[in-house]
Write a protein that holds these residues in place. Structure first.
Motif, PDB file in Angstrom:
ATOM      1  N   LEU A 160      56.929  36.327  60.107  1.00 32.62           N
ATOM      2  CA  LEU A 160      58.199  35.322  59.620  1.00 32.62           C
ATOM      3  C   LEU A 160      58.592  36.827  59.701  1.00 32.62           C
ATOM      4  N   SER A 161      59.825  37.403  60.254  1.00 31.84           N
ATOM      5  CA  SER A 161      60.729  38.611  59.911  1.00 31.84           C
ATOM      6  C   SER A 161      62.186  38.250  59.266  1.00 31.84           C
ATOM      7  N   ILE A 162      62.832  38.379  58.780  1.00 30.75           N
ATOM      8  CA  ILE A 162      63.935  37.767  58.649  1.00 30.75           C
ATOM      9  C   ILE A 162      65.012  39.301  57.955  1.00 30.75           C
ATOM     10  N   SER A 163      66.219  39.143  59.537  1.00 30.40           N
ATOM     11  CA  SER A 163      66.865  40.457  59.186  1.00 30.40           C
ATOM     12  C   SER A 163      68.231  39.786  59.215  1.00 30.40           C
ATOM     13  N   THR A 164      68.985  41.010  58.737  1.00 28.84           N
ATOM     14  CA  THR A 164      70.831  41.310  58.990  1.00 28.84           C
ATOM     15  C   THR A 164      70.988  42.614  59.054  1.00 28.84           C
ATOM     16  N   GLU A 165      71.944  42.812  59.962  1.00 20.32           N
ATOM     17  CA  GLU A 165      73.091  43.921  60.400  1.00 20.32           C
ATOM     18  C   GLU A 165      73.829  44.234  60.156  1.00 20.32           C
ATOM     19  N   THR A 166      75.357  44.209  59.056  1.00 18.78           N
ATOM     20  CA  THR A 166      76.410  44.248  59.662  1.00 18.78           C
ATOM     21  C   THR A 166      76.986  45.378  59.415  1.00 18.78           C
ATOM     22  N   LYS A 167      78.194  45.688  59.835  1.00 19.99           N
ATOM     23  CA  LYS A 167      78.886  46.841  60.132  1.00 19.99           C
ATOM     24  C   LYS A 167      80.744  46.611  59.558  1.00 19.99           C
TER      25      LYS A 167
END
Length: 158
Positions: free
Chosen positions: A86-93
Motif C-alpha cells: 500500500l503506497s500513500i503519497s501526495t505532491e503539492t505545488k
C-alpha cells in the motif's frame, strides 16, 4: 556549540601527545566529525511537509491506518496498491507572486511524501476504504473472513 568535552579514545583527559599544540591525526578527525555544523546546515531547507506520523490499529475484523496530514484536500492524495504494498503519497505545488512598484517577488513551494506499507495476506484487498476528515487520512483494511479472529468458545467433553 556543544559544551561537552571531547575525551580521547584512551579515556584520558590529559594531553599525552608529545607534539604539544599539534593534534594527532586521529583526534583531528574525531574533532572534525564531532563538531556541530554551522547553523545554515541545521536550518530546514525544505519548507514543505515532513514525513507524516502514522497510527496502525488492529482489531479482530480489520486494520486501520491513520495518518496525520492537516491542510490538504482529498484530491491531493494518491493511494495505490500493488503486490500487497500500500503506497500513500501526495505532491503539492504552490506559487505566489507579490508585485510592488520597484520589485516583483515570486515564491515557489513544493512538498511531497510517500509512505509504503506491506500488507499481510489476511487483508481483503477488494474491500479497502479510505476517508479524509479533519486532517486525518484513515484507511480501513478489512480482514478476509477466514483470517478474522473468532470469539472463544467452550467445548463440551463427551
Amino acid at each position: 556549540m556543544s559544551n561537552l568535552v571531547n575525551v580521547p579514545k584512551n579515556g584520558s583527559l590529559s594531553n599525552t601527545n608529545s607534539n604539544v599544540g599539534f593534534p594527532n591525526w586521529s583526534s583531528w578527525l574525531d574533532d572534525v566529525f564531532n563538531r556541530e555544523l554551522p547553523s545554515v546546515f541545521n536550518s530546514n531547507f525544505n519548507t514543505g511537509m515532513s514525513l507524516p506520523k502514522v497510527n496502525i490499529k488492529e482489531t479482530a475484523d480489520d486494520f486501520t491506518v491513520e495518518m496525520a496530514v492537516p491542510g490538504l484536500k482529498k484530491s491531493d492524495f494518491q493511494i495505490d496498491l500493488e503486490n500487497q504494498v500500500l503506497s500513500i503519497s501526495t505532491e503539492t505545488k504552490e506559487e505566489s507572486e507579490h508585485k510592488d512598484e520597484n520589485f516583483t517577488r515570486r515564491e515557489f513551494g513544493y512538498s511531497s511524501f510517500k509512505r509504503t506499507f506491506t500488507l499481510p495476506e489476511s487483508v481483503d484487498e477488494d474491500k479497502i476504504d479510505a476517508r479524509y476528515k479533519d486532517g486525518i487520512l484513515s484507511i480501513l483494511l478489512p480482514k478476509k473472513e477466514e483470517a478474522k479472529q473468532k470469539p472463544p468458545r467452550t467445548i463440551k467433553i463427551s
